[in-house]
Structures are given as C-alpha cells and as structure tokens.
Design an enzyme around this catalytic site. Structure first.
Site, short mmCIF file in Angstrom:
data_model
loop_
_atom_site.label_atom_id
_atom_site.label_comp_id
_atom_site.label_asym_id
_atom_site.label_seq_id
_atom_site.Cartn_x
_atom_site.Cartn_y
_atom_site.Cartn_z
N CYS A 266 0.84 -1.20 0.00
CA CYS A 266 0.00 0.00 0.00
C CYS A 266 0.88 1.25 0.00
CB CYS A 266 -0.91 -0.01 1.23
SG CYS A 266 -2.03 1.41 1.26
N CYS B 85 0.49 4.62 6.99
CA CYS B 85 -0.13 4.45 8.30
C CYS B 85 0.83 3.62 9.20
CB CYS B 85 -1.47 3.74 8.17
SG CYS B 85 -2.51 4.46 6.86
N CYS C 156 0.30 -0.17 10.29
CA CYS C 156 -0.25 -1.14 9.34
C CYS C 156 0.76 -2.11 8.74
CB CYS C 156 -0.99 -0.40 8.23
SG CYS C 156 -1.90 -1.54 7.16
N CYS D 161 -17.36 -7.95 4.53
CA CYS D 161 -16.61 -6.71 4.36
C CYS D 161 -15.31 -6.98 3.60
CB CYS D 161 -16.33 -6.13 5.74
SG CYS D 161 -15.42 -4.58 5.66
N CYS E 234 -20.07 -4.64 2.54
CA CYS E 234 -19.27 -3.54 3.06
C CYS E 234 -17.92 -3.56 2.34
CB CYS E 234 -19.07 -3.71 4.56
SG CYS E 234 -17.95 -2.48 5.26
N CYS F 168 -19.40 3.37 7.97
CA CYS F 168 -18.72 2.65 9.05
C CYS F 168 -17.44 3.41 9.31
CB CYS F 168 -18.45 1.21 8.62
SG CYS F 168 -17.44 0.28 9.79
N ARG G 135 -18.50 -1.48 17.24
CA ARG G 135 -17.87 -2.74 16.82
C ARG G 135 -16.57 -3.03 17.55
NH1 ARG G 135 -18.53 -5.86 12.43
NH2 ARG G 135 -20.13 -4.42 11.73
N1 SAM Z 1 -6.74 0.58 3.16
C1 SAM Z 1 -7.99 1.05 3.57
C2 SAM Z 1 -7.89 2.33 4.38
O1 SAM Z 1 -7.10 2.37 5.32
O2 SAM Z 1 -8.59 3.27 4.07
C3 SAM Z 1 -8.81 0.04 4.32
C4 SAM Z 1 -8.20 -1.02 5.18
S1 SAM Z 1 -7.46 -0.50 6.67
C5 SAM Z 1 -6.58 -1.92 7.09
C6 SAM Z 1 -8.83 -0.33 7.79
C7 SAM Z 1 -8.55 0.08 9.22
O3 SAM Z 1 -8.04 -1.02 9.96
C8 SAM Z 1 -7.58 1.19 9.50
O4 SAM Z 1 -8.15 2.44 9.31
C9 SAM Z 1 -7.26 0.96 10.96
O5 SAM Z 1 -8.17 1.66 11.79
C10 SAM Z 1 -7.44 -0.56 11.13
N2 SAM Z 1 -6.15 -1.22 11.32
C11 SAM Z 1 -5.22 -1.47 10.36
N3 SAM Z 1 -4.13 -2.08 10.88
C12 SAM Z 1 -4.37 -2.22 12.20
C13 SAM Z 1 -3.62 -2.76 13.28
N4 SAM Z 1 -2.39 -3.25 13.11
N5 SAM Z 1 -4.18 -2.76 14.50
C14 SAM Z 1 -5.42 -2.25 14.69
N6 SAM Z 1 -6.16 -1.71 13.71
C15 SAM Z 1 -5.65 -1.68 12.48
C1 DTB Z 2 -11.74 -1.75 10.88
O1 DTB Z 2 -11.95 -0.72 11.51
N1 DTB Z 2 -11.03 -2.77 11.31
C2 DTB Z 2 -10.93 -3.81 10.32
C3 DTB Z 2 -11.85 -3.26 9.19
N2 DTB Z 2 -12.19 -1.96 9.67
C4 DTB Z 2 -11.42 -3.25 7.81
C5 DTB Z 2 -9.52 -4.08 9.91
C6 DTB Z 2 -8.65 -4.44 11.06
C7 DTB Z 2 -7.29 -4.77 10.52
C8 DTB Z 2 -6.40 -5.31 11.57
C9 DTB Z 2 -5.05 -5.59 11.10
C10 DTB Z 2 -4.95 -6.61 10.01
O2 DTB Z 2 -5.53 -7.72 10.10
O3 DTB Z 2 -4.23 -6.33 9.04
FE1 SF4 Z 3 -2.87 1.24 3.38
FE2 SF4 Z 3 -2.87 0.04 5.72
FE3 SF4 Z 3 -3.14 2.67 5.61
FE4 SF4 Z 3 -5.16 1.09 4.75
S1 SF4 Z 3 -4.40 1.26 6.84
S2 SF4 Z 3 -4.33 2.90 3.74
S3 SF4 Z 3 -3.95 -0.63 3.93
S4 SF4 Z 3 -1.33 1.50 4.98
#
Ligand code: SAM
Ligand code: DTB
Ligand code: SF4
Length: 333
Positions: A57, A61, A64, A101, A132, A192, A264
C-alpha cells in the site's frame, strides 16, 4: 421509566470528557442502560472480513502491516479472483455472518479497478449478505457507482484525533478522510467509521476522536473501535500496550454519545480474555468481526466465538433472506 433522549450531534468536548472520566462502573452501567434503550439486549451483529488485495500500500499508516513504507514481512497478494471472493462470502453466510466486508490496500481505487469491485458487490449482495467495502479514499462518482451496485456500507476510519493524526499518517490528511465520508453519505450508503486506540495517543486524543465522530452531521451507523495489533517492522511495533479499561471506556462513551450506532469490537480481540470481551459487550459493543483472520492478522476463530456466545448467552443477528428465499416464502403462504 426514563424517557428516551434524542440523538445529538452537538456534543461538546467537555461533555465527552466528563463522560469518559467518570468512575469506570458508573460509565459502563450508563452505557448498558443507553444500549438497552435502543437495541435488543444480548444480540450481536457479526461481520466477516476478507482482504481482496493485500500489501504494497502506498500509504504510510504507522500501525499497518500492509504499508509499503515498512518491512513487516507480509506477503503481498494481487487482486484475488471474484469467484474466490464469492466462495468466501458463501462460507461466511453459512457460518452465521450477516455482513461481508471486503478490504483492499489501496490509497484509493483506480478507475481500472471499478468493474472488478462493482461485480463483486453485485454478486455478494445477491447471496443475501449485507455488503461492506474499505478501499481507501473515494470520489463522489465512485461512491455513487458502489451504491448503485448494491454496496450497503463503506468503512473509512478517522483513526485518531485531529491533533494526533499527523503522528500516525502523513500521506493522507484528516480532511481527506472527512471528504470521503461525505461522498459516502451523499451517495446514500451507510457509514462505518471509527478508529484505533493504543497508538501511543493520550486520553485527550481518544476523547478528540469520539468528539469528531459524534459531531458528524449524521453518526456513522457502525463505529469500529480497534485496539492496536502491534506489527513487527512497523514504527508502532513496540508501543506500550494500552490498559484494556481505556478501550472499554472508549467503547462505553461511543455507545452513550452515538446511541443508535452499532459499536464494533474490532482488531485486538485476540489479545483479550472472554471476560474482557464480556465487559466490552456490557459497555455497549454490539458487533464484531468473526473468522480466523481480520485482513492480515489472526482473529478469534469461529469456534472460539461460538463458545463465547454460548457462554454469555449472546445471539448473532440474522442475515436478511435473499430475494429467492423471500419468493419461496411468499409461495408457501
Ligand atoms: N486501506 C484502507 C484504508 O485504510 O482506508 C482500508 C483497510 S485499513 C486496514 C482499515 C482500518 O483497519 C484502519 O483504518 C485501521 O483503523 C485498522 N487497522 C489497520 N491495521 C491495524 C492494526 N495493526 N491494528 C489495529 N487496527 C488496524
Ligand atoms: C476496521 O476498523 N477494522 C478492520 C476493518 N475496519 C477493515 C480491519 C482491522 C485490521 C487489523 C489488522 C490486520 O488484520 O491487518
Ligand atoms: Fe494502506 Fe494500511 Fe493505511 Fe489502509 S491502513 S491505507 S492498507 S497502509
């Protein structure tokens, strides 16, 4: 009996802070009381997540596993086939999920990706599941096309307070996120949106996040409260673990100030005991992600959740019947 209070979008930060800082048991008690004014007790909405495009990506973030900016050892995967998605959606339906989702590690969907995601939405929707997606930023036209294809919810989190945000993400701004939420709303989809706790933020940031969400023109129908899952190789890998009561407080305040929204229990359940989760339900959480995996990290599997539901006497909200099932029912009358 107390009368039901109206849903408010004019919460002040001070009011939210006062709710957050009250004695823990008073807060949880009040949250459960508000919960029962608006929702059936002991009922949990269950969603299943699937990553349709994993890793590499362009966003940065700091929490992530999927960001190309860090070396998290994650194996990247190209877009997965629509047939595979449908197969996974069928399994989710069979295991009792009512919503599916689909997430992609994109900054935003490219135009060339639109036919792929639109087809997926149509087919998952036809199974009788709520749909979703979480694909990054959307423009107005993309939001409208997703809505027309049958997308019920779009997930896009604010993640943290406006003040703390720049410590976590630099490649898209807080206002970019609000703009996407506005496009989703204008298109008539359900929103959401929530955030993450345990990023190293302080109490004021959790209050700031709650304040932003509760003062949106319309509250998000679904508010995920994630607890950081620390990922090796990311800048937040070694951040100090947040006490679980702070997570529960965040959930409880969300329940009180957004009384008609589903709150959630999202990422982070793997590190929680059954009694921690029970406390989160007591604090008004009424939805969760089930299945062995979230997007890239492990989650409480279906078996574990079934046991938890049984132990606590919880029931999963049913998926809506498909059009086909409805017509069979109509014929039977
Ligand atoms: N890439 C898209 C975006 O960020 O707009 C969607 C997927 S992203 C993984 C969705 C959400 O998952 C993030 O906004 C964050 O709140 C949560 N998330 C991602 N990685 C995480 C982690 N390691 N621990 C907890 N929450 C996480
Ligand atoms: C959200 O708030 N949490 C979910 C969903 N929306 C997409 C994602 C959590 C991701 C947790 C880290 C992972 O599995 O990569
Ligand atoms: Fe990309 Fe992860 Fe950020 Fe979503 S949360 S925009 S997958 S870096």
């Amino acid at each position: 009996m107390s009368s039901m209070r109206p849903v408010r979008n004019d919460w002040s930060r001070e009011e939210i802070e006062a709710l957050y800082q009250q004695p823990f048991l008073d807060l949880v008690f009040e949250a459960q009381r508000v919960h029962r004014e608006h929702f059936a007790a002991n009922t949990i909405q269950v969603s299943t997540l699937l990553s349709i495009k994993t890793g590499k990506c362009p966003e940065d973030c700091k929490y992530c596993s999927q960001s190309a900016h860090y070396d998290s050892q994650l194996e990247a995967e190209k877009r997965i086939a629509v047939e595979k998605v449908i197969q996974e959606a069928k399994e989710a339906l069979e295991s009792g999920s009512s919503r599916f989702c689909m997430g992609a590690a994109w900054r935003n969907p490219h135009e060339r990706d639109m036919p792929y995601v639109l087809e997926m939405v149509r087919e998952v929707k036809a199974l009788g599941l709520e749909t979703c997606m979480t694909l990054g930023m959307l423009n107005q036209s993309q939001a409208e096309r997703l809505k027309d294809a049958g997308l019920d919810y779009y997930n896009h989190n604010l993640d943290t307070s406006r003040e703390y945000y720049a410590n976590i993400i630099s490649t898209r701004s807080f206002d970019d996120r609000l703009n996407t939420l506005e496009h989703v709303r204008n298109a008539g989809m359900k929103v959401c949106s929530g955030g993450i706790v345990g990023l190293g933020e302080d109490t004021q940031d959790r209050i700031g996040l709650l304040h932003e969400l509760a003062t949106l023109p319309i509250h998000p129908e679904s508010v995920p409260i994630n607890m950081l899952v620390p990922i090796e190789g990311t800048p937040l890998a070694d951040v100090e673990k947040l006490d679980v009561t702070e997570w529960i407080r965040t959930i409880a305040v969300a329940r009180i100030i957004m009384p008609t929204s589903y709150i959630r229990l999202s990422a982070g359940r793997e590190s929680l005991s059954d009694s921690d989760q029970a406390l989160a339900f007591m604090a008004g959480a009424n939805s969760l992600f089930s299945g062995e995996k979230l997007l890239t990290t492990p989650n409480a599997g279906e078996g574990k959740d079934r046991q938890l539901f049984q132990k606590l006497g919880l029931v999963a909200e049913k998926a809506k019947p498909t059009v086909q099932e409805l017509s069979v029912d109509a014929m039977a009358v």
